[in-house]
Enzyme design. Structure first.
Site, short mmCIF file in Angstrom:
data_model
loop_
_atom_site.label_atom_id
_atom_site.label_comp_id
_atom_site.label_asym_id
_atom_site.label_seq_id
_atom_site.Cartn_x
_atom_site.Cartn_y
_atom_site.Cartn_z
N ASP A 285 0.73 -8.76 5.66
CA ASP A 285 0.44 -7.43 5.12
C ASP A 285 0.84 -6.34 6.11
O ASP A 285 0.89 -6.59 7.33
CB ASP A 285 -1.06 -7.32 4.77
CG ASP A 285 -1.34 -6.15 3.83
OD1 ASP A 285 -0.41 -5.71 3.12
OD2 ASP A 285 -2.48 -5.67 3.80
N ASN B 232 0.96 -8.04 -6.94
CA ASN B 232 2.06 -7.23 -6.43
C ASN B 232 3.14 -7.01 -7.50
O ASN B 232 3.93 -6.07 -7.41
CB ASN B 232 2.73 -7.89 -5.22
CG ASN B 232 1.86 -7.94 -3.99
OD1 ASN B 232 1.98 -8.86 -3.18
ND2 ASN B 232 0.98 -6.95 -3.83
#
Ligand code: IPE
Ligand code: IPE
Ligand code: MG
Length: 228
Positions: free
Chosen positions: A15, A63
């Site tokens: 991330d 996502n």
């Protein structure tokens, strides 16, 4: 109590690619590129340290709801990754695997991913698994549906084998970069007893030394698995 000081399986939630780019006034796509470029180096270092399995969360089912332009950039990177970098993995003795629902990807991307993983199946140094279009809940529900279709009741061990990670041992250490302290739908069933490690560094900045620090921290933990 477990004595092994090097985790056999390290799972990483990659991330902070977007923030890495933002800090440098670059487009997010370059953050994703920098992140992808870091993946092999980081796993190589892990394998050199004695880790056998590295699993990297590269794209979640959630996502897939990001703006199309960002996704197109990520898909372009996957096309490169699973051609050029799959070959690099093969040469370096790293087996490349993928988990996730490839049917959620554009068909040509799914095909490139499939071919790349076929090209790099064997790896004496270790196994790198990329989680792409992966969601922990989705994976659990799919496994449950498979069991229902087969009309059988399962024990825990049988159930874990029906998950897309069925051939992997459960992760010993889950690392999340980027500063957030959550799992974001990653390996929900498998991480039941994983040690969690959070780094404030954005993934492209997460260096070999940072992995060493995470492994060192892991080594200092006492894993009790509910016992005393
Ligand atoms: C991780 O980086 C890669 C993916 C989730 C695709 P992000 O894109 O989430 O980066 P941040 O969190 O916005 O910085
Ligand atoms: C987690 O990152 C998913 C991946 C690393 C692929 P996100 O950026 O999607 O997580 P949230 O939205 O901060 O929970
Ligand atoms: Mg993020």
């Amino acid at each position: 109590m477990e004595s092994g000081r090097i985790p056999r399986h390290v799972a990483v939630i990659m991330d902070g690619n977007g923030r890495w780019a933002k800090k440098r006034l670059l487009p997010r796509s370059l953050g994703h590129r920098a992140g992808m470029e870091r993946m092999i180096g980081l796993s190589e270092h892990a394998f050199d340290r004695g880790v056998r399995y590295v699993t990297l969360f590269a794209l979640s089912t959630e996502n897939l709801a990001r703006p199309q332009a960002e996704l197109d950039g990520i898909f372009r990177l996957f096309r490169d990754y699973f051609t050029v970098h799959a070959e690099t993995c093969r040469e370096k003795g790293i087996a490349l695997r993928v988990i996730g629902d490839l049917s959620l990807l554009p068909p040509d991307v799914a095909e490139t991913v499939r071919r790349g993983t076929e090209a790099a199946q064997k790896g004496e140094r270790g196994t790198l698994t990329l989680a792409i279009a992966y969601g922990g809940r989705r994976d659990i529900v799919e496994a449950a549906n498979r069991a229902v279709r087969e009309g059988r009741e399962l024990r825990e061990e049988d159930f874990s084998r029906l998950l897309s990670t069925g051939e992997l041992p459960p992760p010993d250490l889950v690392i999340r970069t980027g500063g957030e302290k959550r799992l974001s739908n990653f390996l929900l069933f498998e991480s039941a007893y994983a040690e969690l490690y959070f780094s404030g560094k954005n993934f492209p900045d997460f260096g070999d030394g940072d992995l060493d620090a995470a492994i060192e921290d892991y080594a200092s933990r006492e894993r009790r698995f509910g016992k005393i």
